[in-house]
Design a protein around this motif. Sequence first.
Motif, mmCIF file in Angstrom:
data_model
loop_
_atom_site.group_PDB
_atom_site.id
_atom_site.type_symbol
_atom_site.label_atom_id
_atom_site.label_comp_id
_atom_site.label_asym_id
_atom_site.label_seq_id
_atom_site.Cartn_x
_atom_site.Cartn_y
_atom_site.Cartn_z
ATOM 1 N N SER A 142 -3.304 0.022 -2.356
ATOM 2 C CA SER A 142 -3.400 1.332 -2.987
ATOM 3 C C SER A 142 -2.193 1.568 -3.870
ATOM 4 O O SER A 142 -1.091 1.099 -3.571
ATOM 5 C CB SER A 142 -3.471 2.439 -1.926
ATOM 6 N N MET B 187 0.828 -1.177 0.000
ATOM 7 C CA MET B 187 0.000 0.000 0.000
ATOM 8 C C MET B 187 0.873 1.241 0.000
ATOM 9 O O MET B 187 1.879 1.304 0.658
ATOM 10 C CB MET B 187 -0.909 -0.002 1.233
ATOM 11 N N ASP C 296 -7.169 2.542 -6.147
ATOM 12 C CA ASP C 296 -7.232 1.676 -4.973
ATOM 13 C C ASP C 296 -7.863 0.360 -5.385
ATOM 14 O O ASP C 296 -8.674 0.303 -6.324
ATOM 15 C CB ASP C 296 -8.081 2.314 -3.859
ATOM 16 N N PRO D 239 -6.209 5.807 1.640
ATOM 17 C CA PRO D 239 -7.033 5.233 0.567
ATOM 18 C C PRO D 239 -8.337 5.986 0.418
ATOM 19 O O PRO D 239 -8.836 6.612 1.370
ATOM 20 C CB PRO D 239 -7.266 3.792 1.039
#
Length: 497
Positions: free
Chosen positions: A24, A1, A29, A7
């Motif tokens: 993400s 991420m 996302d 996000p």
Amino acid sequence: MSPKRAPSAPPELPGYDYVSLLGSGGFADVFLYEQLLPARRVAIKVLLPDAVNRELIENFRHEANVMAQLTTHPSIVTIYGAAVAPDGRPYLAMEYCSKPNLGVRYRRERFAVPEVLSLGVQIAGAVETAHRAGILHRDIKPANILVTAYNRPALTDFGIATSSGGSDDSSGMSIPWSPPEAFETPPRSSPASDVFSLGATLFTLLAGRTPFELPGGSNTSVDLIDRIGRGDIAPLARHDVPARLESVLASAMDPDPSRRYPSAMAFGRALQQVEAEMALPVTPLDVLDDSVEAGAVDEEDGGATRIRGVVSIDPHAGEQPRFAPMPGMAGAAPDATIRRARPGETADASAPVAAPVAVAPASRRRSWATAVGAGLVVLVGGGIVWMALSTAQPQQAANPSQTIAAPAAPQRPPAPINVVGTVTGDSVEFTWVNAQPQEGDQFQYRYERSDGDPMISTVPLESVVVPRDADGESCVLVTLVRSDGRSSNDTRGCVSG
């Protein structure tokens, strides 16, 4: 991420229930949803609202179409559909690969040599299939190889756009796995570029680090690019990796594209030969080739190479694949690490082109099987046609008392997104993005002023100029209106000054 931002909120999608965030990236996302019918878990990639613009939407659609062409390959992530969410954000619904991707795994554990060889052969088949369809991946790296519930590797992220919408239509690249030609001006890209990235990916799995990363040394982007250009690969330092495999990987990552394996299939066969020399089971190399006659099969290699079409080719043969570059294939796919050249450029015209694959004559036994298969196809096809004709007839009640459900109400079009205001003197220009444009679209706006009645009007373009509000904050509500009269929910945009 990505650690650089929080996000986005998961969109409410008809027919799906949100479960959790999966990851993400720079412009999207990925969320886990439960599809209601058919009941299954799916991964849904959604563009960020602030990143959406016309170019990004078109590139997103291109990615969906590319993956749809290749989705039947067993080592390419299956795409179920693409649409626009009610809040205006485009999304892709894809196969949910529940196990950690290879980018996560290589940082946690050391890969065994047999597993790396098998992974390499399977992904080489996926890459060869893409090349035969005229598609370059341009961002092969461990994080873009997912793992299904059945421990099957699955390549994903074909041609993700990284343009921010400015005049420079550049895209990013993942430096540690990119070939030297990706850093030229202008950058070049060819099937040999994907071979380089796949070789660098397999090296990473074995070493637990990228090929040009110097343990204990300086490993900035400039350092890596310099070593990539010179071909300075750090030694693997693993006693269980045979010298033959190190040689194969070094050839795949040669700085000169002409000295690399001429195709992903040739690279996959070299990996198969290492498997054979190590007395390991030879992993099948699956390639989709629609030009091959159905039913034509050559079993000389025992099925080690399976070209879906269907034909099997000796993995020790040396022909090269056909490749027809598509427009806009220059450059690498994104990693948001550095910027690169415009996607309008074509792939390297010097990439080798080989003759079509020779098709071996089918045996009489296989001809009989093909005939039976064709008969089954006719029967099944006839059933499908009958069903289609049946469903095409107007639906009537079985008896006068039976009630037939009324057709569903037309769905609302997606709302405008990314409504942004810019103050210039005593005026404010508001702009927005139509995520799913259609002919005849118009936009109704409502400008709420603190010193007078609201202004309500309709414009055909994705912008409007209004007087700056004397109160210090100017706000507008924008609604998309289709030519058939359907309208979206409104989207609010404000600017101070």
